[in-house]
Design an enzyme around this catalytic site. Sequence first.
Site, PDB file in Angstrom:
ATOM      1  N   GLU A 264     -19.313 -42.774  22.109  1.00  0.00           N
ATOM      2  CA  GLU A 264     -18.477 -43.863  21.571  1.00  0.00           C
ATOM      3  C   GLU A 264     -19.309 -45.112  21.352  1.00  0.00           C
ATOM      4  O   GLU A 264     -20.294 -45.334  22.067  1.00  0.00           O
ATOM      5  CB  GLU A 264     -17.383 -44.223  22.591  1.00  0.00           C
ATOM      6  CG  GLU A 264     -16.337 -43.171  22.756  1.00  0.00           C
ATOM      7  CD  GLU A 264     -15.375 -43.491  23.912  1.00  0.00           C
ATOM      8  OE1 GLU A 264     -14.369 -42.808  24.019  1.00  0.00           O
ATOM      9  OE2 GLU A 264     -15.657 -44.420  24.680  1.00  0.00           O
ATOM     10  N   LYS A 266     -20.443 -48.724  21.912  1.00  0.00           N
ATOM     11  CA  LYS A 266     -20.383 -49.565  23.110  1.00  0.00           C
ATOM     12  C   LYS A 266     -20.239 -51.016  22.652  1.00  0.00           C
ATOM     13  O   LYS A 266     -21.206 -51.629  22.217  1.00  0.00           O
ATOM     14  CB  LYS A 266     -21.630 -49.372  23.971  1.00  0.00           C
ATOM     15  CG  LYS A 266     -21.571 -50.139  25.260  1.00  0.00           C
ATOM     16  CD  LYS A 266     -22.775 -49.860  26.119  1.00  0.00           C
ATOM     17  CE  LYS A 266     -22.650 -50.534  27.463  1.00  0.00           C
ATOM     18  NZ  LYS A 266     -22.264 -51.945  27.365  1.00  0.00           N
ATOM     19  N   ARG A 271     -14.293 -56.250  29.119  1.00  0.00           N
ATOM     20  CA  ARG A 271     -13.521 -55.058  29.461  1.00  0.00           C
ATOM     21  C   ARG A 271     -12.097 -55.439  29.830  1.00  0.00           C
ATOM     22  O   ARG A 271     -11.883 -56.419  30.544  1.00  0.00           O
ATOM     23  CB  ARG A 271     -14.186 -54.346  30.634  1.00  0.00           C
ATOM     24  CG  ARG A 271     -13.581 -52.991  30.925  1.00  0.00           C
ATOM     25  CD  ARG A 271     -14.474 -52.220  31.848  1.00  0.00           C
ATOM     26  NE  ARG A 271     -13.985 -50.873  32.053  1.00  0.00           N
ATOM     27  CZ  ARG A 271     -14.720 -49.911  32.579  1.00  0.00           C
ATOM     28  NH1 ARG A 271     -15.965 -50.148  32.936  1.00  0.00           N
ATOM     29  NH2 ARG A 271     -14.231 -48.708  32.742  1.00  0.00           N
ATOM     30  N   ARG A 287     -12.660 -56.819  34.308  1.00  0.00           N
ATOM     31  CA  ARG A 287     -13.587 -55.925  35.027  1.00  0.00           C
ATOM     32  C   ARG A 287     -13.512 -56.171  36.535  1.00  0.00           C
ATOM     33  O   ARG A 287     -13.696 -55.281  37.320  1.00  0.00           O
ATOM     34  CB  ARG A 287     -14.979 -56.253  34.472  1.00  0.00           C
ATOM     35  CG  ARG A 287     -16.184 -55.794  35.210  1.00  0.00           C
ATOM     36  CD  ARG A 287     -16.564 -54.407  34.755  1.00  0.00           C
ATOM     37  NE  ARG A 287     -17.840 -53.997  35.286  1.00  0.00           N
ATOM     38  CZ  ARG A 287     -18.059 -53.699  36.564  1.00  0.00           C
ATOM     39  NH1 ARG A 287     -17.080 -53.775  37.430  1.00  0.00           N
ATOM     40  NH2 ARG A 287     -19.249 -53.321  36.966  1.00  0.00           N
ATOM     41  N   GLU A 317     -12.102 -52.662  25.099  1.00  0.00           N
ATOM     42  CA  GLU A 317     -12.990 -53.825  25.124  1.00  0.00           C
ATOM     43  C   GLU A 317     -12.416 -54.864  24.153  1.00  0.00           C
ATOM     44  O   GLU A 317     -12.120 -54.532  23.000  1.00  0.00           O
ATOM     45  CB  GLU A 317     -14.390 -53.357  24.693  1.00  0.00           C
ATOM     46  CG  GLU A 317     -15.488 -54.345  24.924  1.00  0.00           C
ATOM     47  CD  GLU A 317     -16.130 -54.309  26.339  1.00  0.00           C
ATOM     48  OE1 GLU A 317     -15.650 -53.577  27.224  1.00  0.00           O
ATOM     49  OE2 GLU A 317     -17.104 -55.046  26.524  1.00  0.00           O
ATOM     50  N   PHE A 357     -10.492 -47.276  24.504  1.00  0.00           N
ATOM     51  CA  PHE A 357     -11.269 -46.048  24.688  1.00  0.00           C
ATOM     52  C   PHE A 357     -10.723 -45.104  25.757  1.00  0.00           C
ATOM     53  O   PHE A 357     -11.220 -44.002  25.894  1.00  0.00           O
ATOM     54  CB  PHE A 357     -12.748 -46.358  24.951  1.00  0.00           C
ATOM     55  CG  PHE A 357     -13.020 -47.342  26.069  1.00  0.00           C
ATOM     56  CD1 PHE A 357     -12.923 -46.953  27.392  1.00  0.00           C
ATOM     57  CD2 PHE A 357     -13.407 -48.649  25.768  1.00  0.00           C
ATOM     58  CE1 PHE A 357     -13.186 -47.851  28.411  1.00  0.00           C
ATOM     59  CE2 PHE A 357     -13.676 -49.556  26.799  1.00  0.00           C
ATOM     60  CZ  PHE A 357     -13.560 -49.155  28.123  1.00  0.00           C
ATOM     61  N   ARG A 434     -19.695 -45.182  39.978  1.00  0.00           N
ATOM     62  CA  ARG A 434     -20.720 -45.164  38.937  1.00  0.00           C
ATOM     63  C   ARG A 434     -21.348 -43.777  39.005  1.00  0.00           C
ATOM     64  O   ARG A 434     -22.128 -43.484  39.893  1.00  0.00           O
ATOM     65  CB  ARG A 434     -21.766 -46.243  39.200  1.00  0.00           C
ATOM     66  CG  ARG A 434     -22.705 -46.451  38.036  1.00  0.00           C
ATOM     67  CD  ARG A 434     -23.734 -47.518  38.337  1.00  0.00           C
ATOM     68  NE  ARG A 434     -23.187 -48.847  38.544  1.00  0.00           N
ATOM     69  CZ  ARG A 434     -22.731 -49.628  37.570  1.00  0.00           C
ATOM     70  NH1 ARG A 434     -22.759 -49.222  36.318  1.00  0.00           N
ATOM     71  NH2 ARG A 434     -22.261 -50.834  37.850  1.00  0.00           N
TER      72      ARG A 434
HETATM   73  P1  ATP Z   1     -21.234 -52.056  34.374  1.00  0.00           P
HETATM   74  O1  ATP Z   1     -19.901 -52.389  33.809  1.00  0.00           O
HETATM   75  O2  ATP Z   1     -21.652 -50.657  34.103  1.00  0.00           O
HETATM   76  O3  ATP Z   1     -21.436 -52.509  35.787  1.00  0.00           O
HETATM   77  P2  ATP Z   1     -22.173 -54.108  32.704  1.00  0.00           P
HETATM   78  O4  ATP Z   1     -20.973 -54.907  32.927  1.00  0.00           O
HETATM   79  O5  ATP Z   1     -23.495 -54.773  32.725  1.00  0.00           O
HETATM   80  O6  ATP Z   1     -22.303 -52.886  33.658  1.00  0.00           O
HETATM   81  P3  ATP Z   1     -22.804 -52.490  30.608  1.00  0.00           P
HETATM   82  O7  ATP Z   1     -24.003 -52.024  31.350  1.00  0.00           O
HETATM   83  O8  ATP Z   1     -23.084 -53.236  29.381  1.00  0.00           O
HETATM   84  O9  ATP Z   1     -21.905 -53.418  31.391  1.00  0.00           O
HETATM   85  O10 ATP Z   1     -21.855 -51.234  30.296  1.00  0.00           O
HETATM   86  C1  ATP Z   1     -20.582 -50.953  30.773  1.00  0.00           C
HETATM   87  C2  ATP Z   1     -19.506 -51.738  30.020  1.00  0.00           C
HETATM   88  O11 ATP Z   1     -19.484 -51.410  28.639  1.00  0.00           O
HETATM   89  C3  ATP Z   1     -18.100 -51.406  30.448  1.00  0.00           C
HETATM   90  O12 ATP Z   1     -17.774 -52.052  31.651  1.00  0.00           O
HETATM   91  C4  ATP Z   1     -17.276 -51.875  29.271  1.00  0.00           C
HETATM   92  O13 ATP Z   1     -16.950 -53.233  29.427  1.00  0.00           O
HETATM   93  C5  ATP Z   1     -18.215 -51.780  28.095  1.00  0.00           C
HETATM   94  N1  ATP Z   1     -17.831 -50.823  27.054  1.00  0.00           N
HETATM   95  C6  ATP Z   1     -17.932 -51.063  25.730  1.00  0.00           C
HETATM   96  N2  ATP Z   1     -17.565 -50.009  25.007  1.00  0.00           N
HETATM   97  C7  ATP Z   1     -17.207 -49.041  25.869  1.00  0.00           C
HETATM   98  C8  ATP Z   1     -16.739 -47.702  25.710  1.00  0.00           C
HETATM   99  N3  ATP Z   1     -16.585 -47.148  24.522  1.00  0.00           N
HETATM  100  N4  ATP Z   1     -16.491 -47.003  26.860  1.00  0.00           N
HETATM  101  C9  ATP Z   1     -16.657 -47.557  28.074  1.00  0.00           C
HETATM  102  N5  ATP Z   1     -17.091 -48.822  28.278  1.00  0.00           N
HETATM  103  C10 ATP Z   1     -17.375 -49.552  27.182  1.00  0.00           C
END
Ligand code: ATP
Length: 606
Positions: A264, A266, A271, A287, A317, A357, A434
């Site tokens: 998908e 990103k 979130r 989040r 998102e 998503f 995770r």
């Molecule tokens: P994490 O949430 O994994 O602790 P982070 O906040 O730094 O790390 P990223 O590493 O950028 O975020 O990746 C995870 C985040 O990506 C998710 O928490 C969500 O907000 C976002 N996201 C965007 N698109 C999607 C998708 N299609 N499926 C799941 N998450 C997505």
Amino acid sequence: MSSGNDIKFIDVVRVLESIEATTQRTVMAKLLSSLLKKTPPDVIDKVIYFILGQLRPDWEGVELGVAEKFTFRAIANATGASVKQVEDLYKKIGDIGETAKRIMSSKPQQGGGKSILEFFGGGGIEELTMGKVYDTLMSIAKASGEGAQDTKVKLLIYLFSRAKPEEAKYIARFVIGRLRLGVADMTILDALSDAYKVSRDALERAYHIYPDLGYIAKMVAQEGQNALSKIHVTPGVPIQPMLAERLSTAAEILAKLGGTAMVEYKYDGERAQVHRTRDGEVRIFSRRLENITYAYPDVAEYVKEAIDAKEYIVEGEIIAIDPDTGEFRPFQELMHRKRKHDVKEAMKEYPVNIFLFDVMYVDGQDLTNLPLIDRKRRLLEILKPSEYVHLATWRVINDAEELDKFFHEAISDGCEGVMCKSIKADSIYEMGARGWLWIKYKRDYRSELTDTLDLVVVGAFWGRGKRAGTYGALLIAAYDPKTDQFYTVSKVGSGFTDEDLVKLKQMLDPYRIPHRHPRVVSKMEPDVWFVPAVVLEIIGAEITLSPLHTCCVGSVRSDVGLAIRFPRFTGRYRTDKSPEQATTVDEILEMYKEQKKVKVEEGPNP
Ligand code: ATP
């Protein structure tokens, strides 16, 4: 220690004092556990909320709504001191708790205090109990409408008039939101498990589904472990979000996911867990599980319109959008939505869309244990996409080249990369975990690390020259969920603008403590220590071995830890993350191994 079905507040305060004095996490956990053991079940929730510095779980958004100056006024009134005396002392020592304690110790409680007891019909001065303190604080939070500030202050005076100096210290800190003991939710779960001999796993499962520690503690205290099986996914109550691992090549990702993945886009926004409750109310959680509906009332409406079901939990998102071109705008624009006042104005200026998503609950059915394909099917069934609500762009892929192509499409469409998700039979929605069911694949920063890290500030070094008076460098740490502690990975001094330095000092100072926090493991001795609270996004050149830092000591080589080389602040304050949601030590170890692999594949540098 307990008095009937309540507990004396001074007994709670004695434990808080000991927690504050220790630098050892094991001692902190023992203190908490013995306090919980002695607390009558009727008030165990109140004790826990108080220790966490909250009246209710964050997601309920209950706020005391007492400004600093009203707290000064209440302390003055309860002690007979002048407001100026209170303010002056506060300016000098910078801690409202110590201020209240000292003023209480030096002044006889009188004047306003007495009249206020009469106001509430109070007879002789009884000792404060946890229940009394909590209930009064709750009444302060609930006071609203005309004259609310007055009622709030009166109730506060009532509390301070009855409080012993040590009690006043913690009440004052609680009231202005500066209790900051650094006790994490995980630490409370450990203490509960120990105090009530309940399985830690069962507690954590309940906490993922229903993140309200007061509620969980009360159930366990009253009915034992069996009560936990009664906790279910409930629209209106946020669940802990599922998290992703990361890898840096398409081939590895596909291999890890069994050859085929749902890939998908990103999106780089915020979130959002969108809930619709039985009575038709839509709530949006962040989040961090905070209720952010106030910032996105438009999204709440859009989703309500676009989803054909009565009760649900969906996830997506939220992205800032250029209304003229439909292009994505930088995530920073969403910050403007967080102004509590001109939301209407911000809504006009910073329009948003949501890309859904996942779906975790629909009309009485908990879907979290279904495989991803089935959840996606359900989402397609209930969603009528609109101008504002979209399905995240996705494709099922089983070829590394195709995955790379799709990844580049995502980047050119303004995304950060792609999320690759398992579609195997066990691809459930893993709350709060995770795991390798979701893998993120982000833009390659070439010579730099393939991903940024979100790290917690645990200490600081005073700046010199141009940076005098601010913190010149910060000691930052990664989180280890296994030990519930923070391990240092770097001293970061680059990437800060002058404004950042001023802002950081303001953000960090309320968390200053005189010694290392018991949940921090460090070989370095910074000038200033902090309760782990502030999370910053950091980028670096690579992860290296380091004898100075405690992250992953012994994982690669004995006595040597891992550190970030050339760390730099990216400018992104991760206020959307709690310290326990920071990058973990295991992720850093994984990144170190990845980097070594890539280097071997690329061969020696020319
Ligand atoms: P994490 O949430 O994994 O602790 P982070 O906040 O730094 O790390 P990223 O590493 O950028 O975020 O990746 C995870 C985040 O990506 C998710 O928490 C969500 O907000 C976002 N996201 C965007 N698109 C999607 C998708 N299609 N499926 C799941 N998450 C997505």
